[in-house]
Enzyme design. Structure first.
Site, PDB file in Angstrom:
ATOM      1  N   ARG A  66     -11.755  -8.744  -7.017  1.00 15.76           N
ATOM      2  CA  ARG A  66     -11.563  -7.381  -7.509  1.00 15.76           C
ATOM      3  C   ARG A  66     -11.992  -7.234  -8.947  1.00 15.76           C
ATOM      4  O   ARG A  66     -12.215  -6.116  -9.435  1.00 15.76           O
ATOM      5  CB  ARG A  66     -10.103  -6.984  -7.348  1.00 15.76           C
ATOM      6  CG  ARG A  66      -9.614  -7.083  -5.904  1.00 15.76           C
ATOM      7  CD  ARG A  66      -8.092  -7.186  -5.813  1.00 15.76           C
ATOM      8  NE  ARG A  66      -7.662  -7.657  -4.503  1.00 15.76           N
ATOM      9  CZ  ARG A  66      -7.638  -8.938  -4.160  1.00 15.76           C
ATOM     10  NH1 ARG A  66      -8.002  -9.880  -5.041  1.00 15.76           N
ATOM     11  NH2 ARG A  66      -7.240  -9.298  -2.952  1.00 15.76           N
ATOM     12  N   ARG A  80       1.942  -8.981  -5.597  1.00 15.79           N
ATOM     13  CA  ARG A  80       0.745  -9.438  -6.305  1.00 15.79           C
ATOM     14  C   ARG A  80       0.077  -8.298  -7.083  1.00 15.79           C
ATOM     15  O   ARG A  80      -0.366  -8.477  -8.214  1.00 15.79           O
ATOM     16  CB  ARG A  80      -0.263 -10.047  -5.315  1.00 15.79           C
ATOM     17  CG  ARG A  80      -1.440 -10.636  -6.038  1.00 15.79           C
ATOM     18  CD  ARG A  80      -2.482 -11.217  -5.092  1.00 15.79           C
ATOM     19  NE  ARG A  80      -3.620 -11.702  -5.873  1.00 15.79           N
ATOM     20  CZ  ARG A  80      -4.778 -12.069  -5.351  1.00 15.79           C
ATOM     21  NH1 ARG A  80      -4.942 -12.013  -4.052  1.00 15.79           N
ATOM     22  NH2 ARG A  80      -5.739 -12.484  -6.125  1.00 15.79           N
ATOM     23  N   PHE A 122       3.894   6.447   6.350  1.00 10.76           N
ATOM     24  CA  PHE A 122       3.703   5.148   5.702  1.00 10.76           C
ATOM     25  C   PHE A 122       5.055   4.514   5.368  1.00 10.76           C
ATOM     26  O   PHE A 122       5.327   3.359   5.708  1.00 10.76           O
ATOM     27  CB  PHE A 122       2.876   5.332   4.423  1.00 10.76           C
ATOM     28  CG  PHE A 122       2.823   4.117   3.530  1.00 10.76           C
ATOM     29  CD1 PHE A 122       1.963   3.068   3.820  1.00 10.76           C
ATOM     30  CD2 PHE A 122       3.623   4.033   2.406  1.00 10.76           C
ATOM     31  CE1 PHE A 122       1.903   1.945   3.000  1.00 10.76           C
ATOM     32  CE2 PHE A 122       3.576   2.910   1.588  1.00 10.76           C
ATOM     33  CZ  PHE A 122       2.726   1.866   1.885  1.00 10.76           C
ATOM     34  N   ASP A 174      -4.283   3.010   5.654  1.00 16.61           N
ATOM     35  CA  ASP A 174      -4.177   1.562   5.506  1.00 16.61           C
ATOM     36  C   ASP A 174      -3.607   0.997   6.796  1.00 16.61           C
ATOM     37  O   ASP A 174      -3.440   1.713   7.772  1.00 16.61           O
ATOM     38  CB  ASP A 174      -3.306   1.198   4.299  1.00 16.61           C
ATOM     39  CG  ASP A 174      -1.903   1.765   4.434  1.00 16.61           C
ATOM     40  OD1 ASP A 174      -1.409   1.886   5.571  1.00 16.61           O
ATOM     41  OD2 ASP A 174      -1.289   2.085   3.412  1.00 16.61           O
ATOM     42  N   LYS A 191     -10.368   4.372   1.888  1.00 19.51           N
ATOM     43  CA  LYS A 191      -8.917   4.249   1.742  1.00 19.51           C
ATOM     44  C   LYS A 191      -8.489   4.382   0.290  1.00 19.51           C
ATOM     45  O   LYS A 191      -7.599   5.164  -0.046  1.00 19.51           O
ATOM     46  CB  LYS A 191      -8.449   2.916   2.336  1.00 19.51           C
ATOM     47  CG  LYS A 191      -6.942   2.794   2.451  1.00 19.51           C
ATOM     48  CD  LYS A 191      -6.326   2.234   1.186  1.00 19.51           C
ATOM     49  CE  LYS A 191      -4.825   2.176   1.292  1.00 19.51           C
ATOM     50  NZ  LYS A 191      -4.229   1.660   0.048  1.00 19.51           N
ATOM     51  N   PRO A 241      -4.908   8.618   3.175  1.00 18.26           N
ATOM     52  CA  PRO A 241      -5.339   7.214   3.150  1.00 18.26           C
ATOM     53  C   PRO A 241      -4.841   6.442   4.362  1.00 18.26           C
ATOM     54  O   PRO A 241      -3.639   6.387   4.615  1.00 18.26           O
ATOM     55  CB  PRO A 241      -4.724   6.664   1.849  1.00 18.26           C
ATOM     56  CG  PRO A 241      -3.627   7.606   1.487  1.00 18.26           C
ATOM     57  CD  PRO A 241      -3.973   8.938   2.091  1.00 18.26           C
TER      58      PRO A 241
END
Length: 290
Positions: free
Chosen positions: A169, A121, A274, A230, A211, A228
């Site tokens: 957003r 997305r 990550f 997440d 973040k 960061p």
DNA sequence: AGCCAGGCCCTCC
DNA sequence: GGAGGGCCTGGC
């Protein structure tokens, strides 16, 4: 044009590890838009093959070296991080994966769009933004567009952005675009600023929390200590590092914990954790690399 | 059908 | 300061 490479580098993992959203891989070439150019690039045994337009390869070559993070001495980073067993394993698996050195504006917009979303997305959203408000680049193939400037996005306004499917957003983006366009925050100046000050300036922008700000600091503003947190990094820390009540740390406290544990190259630790954790899937099952 | 996404923001305690 | 709920939209 061939760019010789004699340092650790993995182009595919660098471009496809969730740092940037405008690169496509057709099984052979990676194609993206950077520096106002359509760039096609692939890695061979000796280096990187490059084809660019409209500008010459010789002009883009130094810019791309910098963009791809090749200016960083990875051996120094690896030496610093490899005493950690999890990290040494991830470094071995994904050796040569680098942190990109992106344009701060594009990076900021991209990660504002990333909130409570997913890569497919986000990718669609960014492409829609470029198609609607960027400048077309003649390619002969499917149309490609430059990334719109802060002024162009500010002019688009919240309604224009909402139409692209950005959801809530859109307002964040419109507000932040205006702040940047009006010079209230100068992103390039933040490259020279210390981490803490740059973090405070970024988090004052709409849609930018701890973040998102740390992503921008790490991927575009020369802050190698940025970390960061997440949900993927949170899972990695909880499952691989934290014990008992430590697992209940807030994301912000996890960032502080990680900065303390991993040191000045915490950002590289973040990227490898990550990547490793994300490839395992939501419930920890191994996922195929397709 | 309902829940959750690579968060942020605001309110309330 | 930190826990909790709402928020667009889309996918499972």
């Amino acid at each position: 044009m061939l760019i010789p490479i004699d340092v650790p580098f993995d182009l595919a993992n660098t471009l496809q590890s969730g740092q940037a959203f405008r690169w496509r891989f057709d099984g052979e070439w990676h194609q993206g838009v950077v520096f106002g150019n359509v760039v096609r690039i692939r890695q061979s045994a000796t280096g990187l093959e490059l084809a660019t337009q409209p500008d010459d390869e010789s002009y883009l070559e130094p810019l791309l070296r910098d963009y791809l993070g090749l200016g960083v001495d990875l051996d120094v980073v690896y030496t610093s991080l490899s005493p950690d067993r999890r990290l040494s394993q991830a470094i071995e698996r994904y050796s040569g994966m680098r942190i990109l050195h992106q344009d701060p504006w594009e990076c900021l917009v991209s990660f504002i769009c990333s909130s409570a979303s997913n890569i497919p997305r986000i990718t669609r959203n960014i492409e829609s933004i470029c198609a609607a408000f960027g400048r077309p680049l003649g390619t002969g193939g499917p149309p490609l567009y430059t990334f719109p400037t802060p002024g162009e996005l500010a002019d688009a306004g919240p309604e224009g952005l909402r139409r692209l499917g950005l959801g809530y957003r859109a307002e964040y983006l419109a507000d932040t675009a205006r702040a940047i366009a009006e010079g209230r925050v100068d992103l390039m100046t933040l490259r020279e600023a210390p981490y803490e000050g740059a973090l405070r300036e970024l988090t004052a922008l709409a849609g930018v929390g701890d973040k998102v700000a740390n992503c921008v600091l790490l991927f575009s503003l020369d802050k190698p200590e940025a970390f960061p947190v997440d949900v993927w990094v949170q899972r990695a820390l909880q499952e691989w590092y934290l014990e008992g009540s430590e697992r209940k740390l807030s994301k912000l406290n996890m960032r502080l914990w990680a900065r303390d544990r991993f040191g000045p190259h915490a950002g590289y630790a973040n990227q490898y954790l990550f990547h490793a954790r994300r490839l395992q899937g939501r419930n920890g099952e191994e996922r195929s690399h397709s």
